[in-house]
Design an enzyme around this catalytic site. Sequence first.
Site, short mmCIF file in Angstrom:
data_model
loop_
_atom_site.label_atom_id
_atom_site.label_comp_id
_atom_site.label_asym_id
_atom_site.label_seq_id
_atom_site.Cartn_x
_atom_site.Cartn_y
_atom_site.Cartn_z
N SER A 30 30.76 30.91 49.65
CA SER A 30 29.85 30.28 50.59
C SER A 30 29.78 31.09 51.89
O SER A 30 29.41 32.26 51.85
CB SER A 30 30.32 28.84 50.85
OG SER A 30 29.33 28.09 51.51
N HIS A 67 29.42 24.07 43.64
CA HIS A 67 29.62 24.99 44.77
C HIS A 67 31.11 25.06 45.07
O HIS A 67 31.64 24.28 45.87
CB HIS A 67 28.84 24.50 45.99
CG HIS A 67 28.85 25.45 47.14
ND1 HIS A 67 28.17 26.66 47.12
CD2 HIS A 67 29.46 25.41 48.36
CE1 HIS A 67 28.34 27.29 48.26
NE2 HIS A 67 29.14 26.57 49.03
N ASP A 109 25.13 24.35 41.56
CA ASP A 109 25.37 24.55 42.98
C ASP A 109 24.16 24.04 43.77
O ASP A 109 23.09 24.65 43.76
CB ASP A 109 25.59 26.03 43.28
CG ASP A 109 26.01 26.31 44.73
OD1 ASP A 109 25.75 25.45 45.59
OD2 ASP A 109 26.57 27.38 44.98
#
Length: 363
Positions: free
Chosen positions: A69, A190, A156
Site C-alpha cells: 500500500s 488488500h 483489493d
Amino acid sequence: MKYFRDLRLVSNNTHALKALKSISSKTKPMCAIAIAVLGLSACGKSPDGNANNSGLNLNLSKTSVSGLSSGGYMATQLQLSHSETIVGAGIIGAGPYYCALGDIAIALGQCVNKASHSIENSPFIAQYETYVKEGLVAKPSSVSDDRVLLIHGKLDDTVNRTAADLLAQQYRMWLPESQFRYVNDQDFGHHMPTVNEGSDCAVSEAPYLGNCNYDGAGEILQHIYGKLNPPVEVKDNAALKHIDLGELTDLSGTSISDEAFIFVPQTCADGQTCSLHLSFHGCNQSSEFVQSAYAENAGFNRWAQSNSIVVLYPQIKKSMMMPLNPQGCWDWWGYTGENYANKQGPQIRAMFEVIQALSSTND
C-alpha cells in the site's frame, strides 16, 4: 546491554531505548549498530589496540525493497531514486509512481479505492522524466537492470485495479519483459499475502496479513535474487531486533520513527557478507497499530534466515497534527514536502542514509 539483544525485552522497556540513546550519543554510529543489533557489550578498543567498529557486512549491490500500500508507493519511489544501489522491488497493492501529483485530494480521488475515469500515466511519466533531467532520480539505464514483482489482489478494494495496472504499464516501459512480473489473478484482499498468517485471504483487516496459502515474501525475494535456499522456520523470531535509526541519520521532518525492527540472521551477525532488504509497512500497519506483527509474520524472515539477508522494517509515526497523517502512512502524496518522490524527499534521503550507515564498516 542485554536489553538490546532481544526484541521481546526491548519492545516493552522504554528505559532500554533511552539507555541506547544515551550510549549511542557518546559513541560512533557503527558502535550504536553493534550494541543495538549484534548485542555487543562494549564498543571501543580491541585487545590489539585497534578500533572495534563491529557492524554488519552488507553487499550494497544486493539491496532490495518491498512494501504494501503506502509502503508499496514508497518502495517504488526509493527504487527509482536510487536504483544504482537497489536491484529490485516487490510492490503489493499500490498504484503508479507520482500518482498523487503532490496533492492529497488527487491521491484520494484516483489512486486508492476511487478510480477517476480520466486517470492516465502521461502526467506521472512527465514528472518522472523531469526528475531524470534534473538528476533527482536515477538514470533510466540504472533502472533497466532491476527486477520488479507487482502484486494486486482481485479482491483489493482499497487500491483500485486501474491504478495498479498503470504502475504495471510504467514498469513495462522501464524494464525488459523478463525482469517484470505482474500477479493480478489471485483472490487477495488488500494485505500482504502469506502462507498461513493473518486473516482470511479475502478480508482486508489488521494486521493486513492474508492467510492465502501464498508465499508473497518468497515470490518477491526469488524474483529479485533468483533461486534461493528453501525457507526455514524462525523460532520465536529471536533474530528480530530493535534498532534506533535516529542514531544513523537525521530523522527530523520525516515522520520516520527512531525505533525500527531489523532481522539479523546469525550468519550476518557473525560477519558473513549479507544482502539487505527493506520492507515498508502500509497505512495502519506500523508498530503503533499492529506492534511487531508485520515484521514478525510478513514472511521475509523465513527466507532471510536461510539466505543471509538482513531485513529492515522502518516505521512511520502517526500524527493528528501537521503534517496530518493519522494512519501512519509513508509519504506518497507530499506531506513531507514537494520533493517527496525523489532523492531530495526527506523520507527517501533518510532511508538511503540508513542503508549507507548499516553497510559501513568504518565511521
